[in-house]
Motif scaffolding. Structure first.
Motif, short mmCIF file in Angstrom:
data_model
loop_
_atom_site.label_atom_id
_atom_site.label_comp_id
_atom_site.label_asym_id
_atom_site.label_seq_id
_atom_site.Cartn_x
_atom_site.Cartn_y
_atom_site.Cartn_z
N MET A 248 28.09 -33.68 -16.57
CA MET A 248 28.96 -33.27 -17.65
C MET A 248 28.51 -31.91 -18.15
O MET A 248 27.33 -31.59 -18.09
N THR A 249 29.44 -31.18 -18.67
CA THR A 249 29.12 -29.84 -19.15
C THR A 249 29.77 -29.59 -20.50
O THR A 249 30.77 -30.19 -20.86
N VAL A 250 29.17 -28.69 -21.24
CA VAL A 250 29.73 -28.20 -22.49
C VAL A 250 30.01 -26.72 -22.28
O VAL A 250 29.12 -25.98 -21.87
N ASP A 251 31.25 -26.32 -22.54
CA ASP A 251 31.52 -24.89 -22.35
C ASP A 251 31.10 -24.10 -23.58
O ASP A 251 30.61 -24.67 -24.56
N ASP A 252 31.25 -22.79 -23.55
CA ASP A 252 30.75 -21.94 -24.64
C ASP A 252 31.54 -22.11 -25.94
O ASP A 252 31.10 -21.66 -26.98
N ARG A 253 32.67 -22.79 -25.91
CA ARG A 253 33.43 -23.08 -27.14
C ARG A 253 33.05 -24.44 -27.73
O ARG A 253 33.45 -24.76 -28.84
N GLY A 254 32.34 -25.28 -26.96
CA GLY A 254 31.88 -26.55 -27.47
C GLY A 254 32.44 -27.81 -26.83
O GLY A 254 31.79 -28.84 -26.85
N PRO A 255 33.65 -27.81 -26.26
CA PRO A 255 34.18 -29.06 -25.69
C PRO A 255 33.33 -29.59 -24.54
O PRO A 255 32.81 -28.83 -23.73
N LEU A 256 33.21 -30.89 -24.51
CA LEU A 256 32.46 -31.59 -23.47
C LEU A 256 33.45 -32.02 -22.39
O LEU A 256 34.51 -32.57 -22.69
#
Length: 72
Positions: A1-9
């Protein structure tokens, strides 16, 4: 799983297919926990308690009696 630079998982599709698209995020002392939210939470509660034969009043009364017994 990843979190992008805006915050969504981003959850893998296998997880979304198994548990759905809505979650409660709970912060714990040592991390976080995602708890799936049913599409119809009231229906999920009804299903989860379908085997309970007592009324809410009877359950509340039994809980109160148990709490009073625990004090003694």
């Amino acid at each position: 799983m990843t979190v992008d630079d805006r915050g969504p998982l981003t959850l893998p599709s296998e997880v979304r297919e198994r548990y759905g698209d809505r979650y409660h995020l709970v912060q714990l002392p040592d991390g976080i926990k995602l708890i799936p939210v049913a599409d119809d939470p009231l229906e999920a509660l009804r299903d989860g308690f379908s085997d309970v034969e007592k009324t809410a009043v009877e359950l509340r009364s039994a809980a109160r009696a148990a709490a009073l017994d625990a004090e003694n």
